[in-house]
Design a protein around this motif. Sequence first.
Motif, short mmCIF file in Angstrom:
data_model
loop_
_atom_site.label_atom_id
_atom_site.label_comp_id
_atom_site.label_asym_id
_atom_site.label_seq_id
_atom_site.Cartn_x
_atom_site.Cartn_y
_atom_site.Cartn_z
N MET A 12 0.82 -1.20 0.00
CA MET A 12 0.00 0.00 0.00
C MET A 12 0.86 1.26 0.00
N GLY A 13 0.33 2.31 -0.61
CA GLY A 13 0.99 3.60 -0.59
C GLY A 13 -0.01 4.71 -0.81
N GLU A 14 0.40 5.92 -0.50
CA GLU A 14 -0.47 7.08 -0.72
C GLU A 14 -0.67 7.33 -2.21
N THR A 15 0.41 7.14 -2.97
CA THR A 15 0.37 7.30 -4.43
C THR A 15 1.21 6.20 -5.06
N ALA A 16 1.23 6.18 -6.39
CA ALA A 16 2.01 5.17 -7.09
C ALA A 16 3.50 5.29 -6.85
N GLU A 17 3.95 6.46 -6.43
CA GLU A 17 5.38 6.62 -6.14
C GLU A 17 5.78 5.84 -4.89
N SER A 18 4.82 5.56 -4.00
CA SER A 18 5.15 4.89 -2.74
C SER A 18 4.51 3.52 -2.59
N GLY A 19 3.60 3.14 -3.48
CA GLY A 19 2.94 1.85 -3.35
C GLY A 19 2.40 1.31 -4.66
N THR A 20 1.98 0.06 -4.62
CA THR A 20 1.38 -0.59 -5.79
C THR A 20 -0.14 -0.47 -5.75
N VAL A 21 -0.71 -0.44 -4.53
CA VAL A 21 -2.15 -0.27 -4.35
C VAL A 21 -2.39 0.87 -3.37
N ASN A 22 -3.61 1.42 -3.39
CA ASN A 22 -3.95 2.46 -2.42
C ASN A 22 -4.59 1.84 -1.18
N HIS A 23 -5.08 2.68 -0.30
CA HIS A 23 -5.62 2.18 0.97
C HIS A 23 -6.87 1.33 0.78
N LYS A 24 -7.53 1.43 -0.38
CA LYS A 24 -8.70 0.60 -0.67
C LYS A 24 -8.33 -0.70 -1.37
N CYS A 25 -7.03 -0.92 -1.55
CA CYS A 25 -6.49 -2.08 -2.24
C CYS A 25 -6.67 -2.01 -3.76
N GLN A 26 -6.97 -0.83 -4.29
CA GLN A 26 -7.07 -0.63 -5.74
C GLN A 26 -5.68 -0.50 -6.34
N VAL A 27 -5.46 -1.11 -7.50
CA VAL A 27 -4.15 -1.10 -8.14
C VAL A 27 -3.93 0.23 -8.86
N PHE A 28 -2.80 0.87 -8.56
CA PHE A 28 -2.47 2.13 -9.24
C PHE A 28 -2.27 1.88 -10.74
N GLU B 169 -4.16 7.79 -9.59
CA GLU B 169 -5.17 7.18 -10.44
C GLU B 169 -5.06 5.65 -10.35
N THR B 170 -6.21 4.99 -10.29
CA THR B 170 -6.22 3.53 -10.18
C THR B 170 -6.97 2.90 -11.35
N HIS B 171 -6.68 1.61 -11.58
CA HIS B 171 -7.43 0.85 -12.57
C HIS B 171 -8.84 0.58 -12.03
N ALA B 172 -9.85 0.91 -12.78
CA ALA B 172 -11.23 0.63 -12.35
C ALA B 172 -11.42 -0.89 -12.31
N GLY B 173 -11.79 -1.39 -11.14
CA GLY B 173 -12.15 -2.79 -11.05
C GLY B 173 -11.00 -3.76 -10.83
N LEU B 174 -9.81 -3.30 -10.45
CA LEU B 174 -8.70 -4.22 -10.19
C LEU B 174 -8.16 -3.96 -8.78
N TYR B 175 -8.20 -5.01 -7.96
CA TYR B 175 -7.83 -4.92 -6.54
C TYR B 175 -6.87 -6.04 -6.17
N VAL B 176 -6.10 -5.81 -5.14
CA VAL B 176 -5.28 -6.86 -4.52
C VAL B 176 -5.65 -6.90 -3.05
N CYS B 177 -5.87 -8.12 -2.55
CA CYS B 177 -6.46 -8.25 -1.21
C CYS B 177 -5.83 -9.45 -0.50
N ASP B 178 -4.59 -9.33 -0.07
CA ASP B 178 -3.91 -10.42 0.64
C ASP B 178 -2.65 -9.88 1.31
N GLY B 179 -1.76 -10.75 1.72
CA GLY B 179 -0.56 -10.32 2.43
C GLY B 179 0.39 -9.49 1.61
N SER B 180 0.23 -9.50 0.30
CA SER B 180 1.15 -8.73 -0.55
C SER B 180 0.98 -7.23 -0.38
N VAL B 181 -0.17 -6.77 0.16
CA VAL B 181 -0.40 -5.32 0.28
C VAL B 181 0.28 -4.72 1.52
#
Length: 554
Positions: free
Chosen positions: A472-488, A495-507
């Motif tokens: 997780m990160g605040e923006t794509a510069e600091s993370g792969t997903v945001n706090h909602k688990c949406q993929v940057f 900006e995130t991809h509509a409809g693509l999430y990651v939801c496991d230990g990788s976040v």
Amino acid sequence: MQQPVTLSLDRLAMRPAYDVVVVGSGYGGGIAASRLSRAGQRVCVLERGREVPVGGFPARLPELRRELQVHSGKKRSGSGTGLYDVRLGSDINVVVGCGLGGGSLINAGVALRPDARVFADRVWPDAIRDDGLLDLGFARAAAMLRPARYAGAPELTKYRALEAASGVFGKAPVTAPITVSFDEVVNPAGIAQAACTLCGDCCSGCNVGAKNSVAVTYLADAKTHGAEIFTELSVSHVEKLSGGWRVHFFSTGDAGEASSVDAKTVFLGAGTLGSTEILLRSRERGLSTSDRLGMGFSANGDIIAFALGGKNRVNAVGVGEPPKFSEDPVGTSVAGQIELPDDDDLNASMIIQEGTMPSSVAPLLPVFFIAGGRLLGAAQSLIKGVYKGPLSHLQSFFCVSHDEALGRLVLKDDAIQVDWPDVAKQDVYARVDAALTKAAEFVGGRYIKNPLAATNMGSKPATAHPLGGCGMGETAESGTVNHKCQVFAGPRGDETHAGLYVCDGSVMPRSLGCNPLLTISALAERAMVQFARDHNLGFDTEPIRPQAELEATA
């Protein structure tokens, strides 16, 4: 009262498209499947492993061997659906679960909330600390997984042995909260569960049906609410369509024809290695992601070690069900722990847990621990030797702490690899070694860091709690997903991809310093609340009432 039923469907029953496709069936994937099914979404779950019924877990060494798959790059030995998936790396080895229910099938089930200082770290997005939904996530996860502390734990032989070792730290152990049912119960998913028999075989799969795995909780709930679950299907990558996503998969262990299923929304819950691998492959095929993808891998400060030859009997080898040996109860895989927080330095904190080896491993223990590999007599006496001989004094330690999360997950020859050349030099290993050496010597034992050093597991560090890669990160510069688990959706901005999430230990953007299952579950529950709000959906979290109860109140 609903008895456990088969959850998975035949592959031919799969529709061409769903509202949601969930990839993976561990804590994150199971929660997504349950909550979104309750929200009225048409949900499809894809799991690379197979469904293992209660009573079908390995109870003997030959069965355990059949459940072992070992990967070294693209090379694999063993079945692709073996429960224990061992990834041998040049820097660190990783062990993950493979099956419907993910790692919950073979973990110790320890459910802990991290030290508050973990979430105070600015590496997390601000919303994780500020919006109050994390507490709700922990509460909802605990309500479904029902961790409990076994009241009789202090009377267990292995707990008393841990208590003796704890004297060197001047701090007594406490009972550990475990996702196990200690009484017969109908769980919140409406499934009848038997009471724990204290056999000690949690980490080889519960053949009693007492373990509150994802299979008998969230996944059973998802099926009741209409989710369609498919096993032995491995996802290779996802493809962005004009109005959603296409998930590409193939039969696990089969190089045959690939297939696909479409969805408006995809939740990747394939674990730290799996979800990162899928996104890395997707990026190779044109999907835009953060440059942080694959970065921030953590081994969560894991160490499994032993004290041999101590003065106290420990009784830390499982007996199985029905029991192979009976004198006094073993207990759950972990029953007690020594909590050693460092007030000045969070990263120096650690938790030392007593552990139990499953009964199916028992015949191997003399080979690992008797000098020169000398066996304890004839084959018939091997098991007896483990339970009554010198190995009844074998003390197992499971330790979790903190590392610097500096590993990187990369694709090499289309297979996921951990790149972390200096991992063995992390301060955590020397720190934990020193603590466990003191504990072993305090009870008259000898500290054994790695009994597998003579095997292909080598002498490298190993972890069963891999974290990060899609942090997780605040923006794509600091993370792969945001706090909602949406993929940057790119290397910069929010900006995130509509409809693509990651939801496991990788976040996880850092180590947790405790067993991660409850935190993974809490963040997944939090993401479901955010998803429902963003899509004007609603779902209740009420337990499923058994039919008999419904009839009684009609």
